[in-house]
Design a protein around this motif. Structure first.
Motif, PDB file in Angstrom:
ATOM      1  N   GLU A  79       0.876  -1.198   0.011  1.00 57.71           N
ATOM      2  CA  GLU A  79      -0.036   0.014   0.143  1.00 57.71           C
ATOM      3  C   GLU A  79       0.915   1.193  -0.092  1.00 57.71           C
ATOM      4  O   GLU A  79       1.482   1.559   0.966  1.00 57.71           O
ATOM      5  CB  GLU A  79      -1.072   0.104   1.131  1.00 57.71           C
ATOM      6  CG  GLU A  79      -2.126  -1.158   1.057  1.00 57.71           C
ATOM      7  CD  GLU A  79      -3.124  -1.053  -0.071  1.00 57.71           C
ATOM      8  OE1 GLU A  79      -3.139   0.129  -0.365  1.00 57.71           O
ATOM      9  OE2 GLU A  79      -3.142  -2.154  -0.660  1.00 57.71           O
ATOM     10  N   CYS A  80       0.911   1.794  -1.171  1.00 60.30           N
ATOM     11  CA  CYS A  80       2.046   2.978  -1.420  1.00 60.30           C
ATOM     12  C   CYS A  80       1.220   4.123  -1.386  1.00 60.30           C
ATOM     13  O   CYS A  80       1.831   5.230  -1.151  1.00 60.30           O
ATOM     14  CB  CYS A  80       2.671   2.541  -2.671  1.00 60.30           C
ATOM     15  SG  CYS A  80       3.791   4.151  -3.193  1.00 60.30           S
ATOM     16  N   GLY A  81       0.017   4.106  -1.944  1.00 54.27           N
ATOM     17  CA  GLY A  81      -0.694   5.531  -2.364  1.00 54.27           C
ATOM     18  C   GLY A  81      -2.283   5.027  -2.432  1.00 54.27           C
ATOM     19  O   GLY A  81      -2.660   3.969  -2.712  1.00 54.27           O
ATOM     20  N   MET A  82      -3.108   5.912  -2.174  1.00 55.01           N
ATOM     21  CA  MET A  82      -4.612   5.752  -2.625  1.00 55.01           C
ATOM     22  C   MET A  82      -5.138   6.976  -3.139  1.00 55.01           C
ATOM     23  O   MET A  82      -6.047   7.807  -2.319  1.00 55.01           O
ATOM     24  CB  MET A  82      -5.317   5.475  -1.236  1.00 55.01           C
ATOM     25  CG  MET A  82      -4.820   4.136  -0.639  1.00 55.01           C
ATOM     26  SD  MET A  82      -6.231   3.535   0.494  1.00 55.01           S
ATOM     27  CE  MET A  82      -5.363   2.015   0.948  1.00 55.01           C
ATOM     28  N   GLY A  85       1.511  -1.240   4.777  1.00 52.78           N
ATOM     29  CA  GLY A  85       1.372   0.110   4.624  1.00 52.78           C
ATOM     30  C   GLY A  85       2.729   0.389   4.337  1.00 52.78           C
ATOM     31  O   GLY A  85       3.459   0.176   5.411  1.00 52.78           O
ATOM     32  N   SER A  86       3.504   1.584   3.427  1.00 52.06           N
ATOM     33  CA  SER A  86       4.432   1.649   3.284  1.00 52.06           C
ATOM     34  C   SER A  86       4.740   3.066   3.283  1.00 52.06           C
ATOM     35  O   SER A  86       4.130   4.024   2.136  1.00 52.06           O
ATOM     36  CB  SER A  86       5.195   0.785   2.457  1.00 52.06           C
ATOM     37  OG  SER A  86       6.473   1.283   1.910  1.00 52.06           O
ATOM     38  N   VAL A  87       5.927   3.827   3.909  1.00 53.72           N
ATOM     39  CA  VAL A  87       6.107   5.121   3.502  1.00 53.72           C
ATOM     40  C   VAL A  87       7.820   5.179   3.498  1.00 53.72           C
ATOM     41  O   VAL A  87       8.516   4.598   4.038  1.00 53.72           O
ATOM     42  CB  VAL A  87       5.771   5.866   4.950  1.00 53.72           C
ATOM     43  CG1 VAL A  87       6.386   7.350   4.691  1.00 53.72           C
ATOM     44  CG2 VAL A  87       4.233   5.849   4.998  1.00 53.72           C
TER      45      VAL A  87
END
Lengths: 352, 352
Positions: free
Chosen positions: B259-262, B289-291
């Protein structure tokens, strides 16, 4: 005893929403069995003693064309689930008369089985009630223990991204899975927030160590989390839907979510849509969908050698909801779906 | 040159939905700067050359009372993001005149900075355009590389639960993150399904190796996944919402979701509710979820030493969308939110 009635709970019709006893399942007494003479063909005859009623059974009450991780029940055939039975006669070298076997049974009073490897002999030197072996010491306990070990161990938490809190949120905390998780988390030194669906269940969650327990039907989950766990490090999900959405809202940085069940979605065609998934990224949440069977090989011996003795010693507590008679299993299934049971639901099919 | 106008793009107002150039951001020329005499206080004066326009900037255009992983922009102050500038004067021993510095800059033409450690000197022996250092060789490339390495490495996939497929689904496959992921996945020998928002973008995704590329605006994502990847092993999410729901529907056993962006949720107050999360359990999906900033320490040197040379050699391809003039940055921000750009959006603030 010779020929006796072999009562069966048959899958009769796929439920639209909640299962309807007498409609989606029917209790049938048309089958007879000659206990002394029924052919075993190298197998063994088992008298079923206790059967487990679990939330996941609803997922098997579906149309056959829908495929998922577990096979659907067949209309006209008995349901099936984990149980314990006693062997009456055996032609198998692996099993002897009088053995207590844990494994998956059809919902019948008597059954001839031929795959001894599919069952585990319960020696029960710990002198636990047999019902415990389908609850806290069976699949539900395994579910909690395996996934907690795999995905929520404190060492792992210490490795996580940043200043983790130490707050765990557990849903359905009075059920056999949730209550076990509450106790595992407490044993790991974490603060536990527990939700349940009645004041009795809340009191039970408190009695087994939950630091904060609340009735989600009368208290706002979001308000509790905001106050008690605004930066939750672990969420154990048995319910999905709005509770999951609330947990996502208050997840701490690097939180881990163990997705074990979503009972809010089992009995509806329009499950709740979770709209705040963007927080998965913002908080770098890691979410682990978990099915007990996938972790069994890794943890099963540890479970029986280390965890079950903790149950026998009273270190790990559990609560059971006994329903007597296979004819009442259909109602028990509905009760588990609607949350009317309190404690691990066990159908006592027969006394030994 | 002495005193010159120092153009700035100011954050003026929190957008309700999409940002509105001239309203939510305004270009301001009221500030002047004396390039020869402005006090450096031990720091250095930078002429900003290129600034990156990224989807995540929308998340900083919010009300200050909402807290998340990254600080909000301050109304009345310039926006800020990754860029490359050239040092004009320096009093810092760590930086010298003529150095090209990669780091986070305010959206201004000239800026005095004092923390040399917050910038990386681009020696550029590989002779890449400076714009590449804010795109495929900057934060977007790092985003793709780090999370792919951390969460989707093929060794990891081989370790997964069961008979994994080898199909990766990448959304926004023509953007700088998605296009890099497409190429990393192909290099790992996987089949890549790529979605993008125009036929041009689809053609680009195909040109960089996507096995199946489609325009999600004209073709059903679910139909593509059903046909080409009914058991996807990895989904790279840049969009969320209905695309995520479709990916969940067709996830294979043990699939991993990065999950990089939405972006579908960035410009609305009512994000799409994802209703099939129960499949996370059924398929034992793991969602990460990744930042990028959380993985930087682990991978940054590998990124510059191993990945950037692959860009310079032409092994990794990229596409840029250059917008000339800081006065046009507001429009560029909107274009990136609405998908009107094609390729990594770069504002060319000045030539050197």
């Amino acid at each position: 005893m010779a020929t006796v009635t072999n009562g069966r709970l048959l899958f009769n019709e796929v439920p639209e929403g909640y299962p309807v006893p007498g409609k989606t399942t029917v209790y049938d007494e048309s089958s007879k069995i000659d206990l002394e003479n029924v052919a075993l063909h190298g197998g063994f005859l088992v008298k079923v003693l206790v059967l487990s009623i679990d939330p996941y059974l609803r997922g098997r009450m579906r149309h056959a064309e829908i495929s998922t991780y577990i096979a659907p029940f067949t209309v006209g055939e008995p349901l099936a689930n984990f149980g314990v039975g006693v062997v009456i006669r055996s032609e198998s070298p692996a099993v002897k008369s009088g053995d207590h076997l844990y494994g998956i049974y059809p919902f019948v009073q008597y059954t001839v089985q031929n795959n001894a490897q599919a069952f585990r002999v319960i020696d029960n030197k710990l002198n636990l009630p047999l019902s415990a072996y389908i609850g806290v010491c069976g699949m539900p306990g395994e579910t909690a223990y395996y996934a907690w070990k795999e995905y929520a161990s404190p060492n792992d938490i210490a490795d996580r991204l940043s200043t983790q809190g130490d707050v765990v949120f557990v849903s359905t905390a009075a059920g056999p899975v949730g209550a076990t998780v509450v106790q595992l988390a407490k044993a790991d030194g974490l603060k536990v927030i527990a939700s349940a669906g009645s004041d009795d269940k809340v009191a039970f969650a408190t009695s087994i160590g939950a630091d904060v327990a609340f009735n989600y039907k009368t208290v706002s989950t979001r308000k509790i989390l905001e106050k008690e766990g605004p930066s939750t490090c672990t969420y154990w999900d048995n319910v999905g839907g709005e509770t999951l959405e609330a947990a996502i809202e208050y997840a701490g940085k690097g939180a881990r979510f163990i997705e074990c069940g979503m009972i809010s979605a089992y009995n509806t065609k329009t499950p709740y849509g979770v709209a705040n998934l963007i927080n998965i990224i913002a908080q770098e949440i890691h979410i682990y969908g978990s099915v007990v069977s996938s972790l069994r090989n890794k943890y099963v011996e540890e479970f029986y050698s280390q965890f079950v003795p903790r149950v026998a010693s009273g270190d790990i507590k559990y609560k059971e909801h006994l329903v007597r008679g296979l004819e009442n299993a259909g109602e028990a299934i509905l009760d588990v779906q609607s949350g009317k049971n309190f404690g691990k639901c066990v159908v006592v099919v027969a006394e030994e």
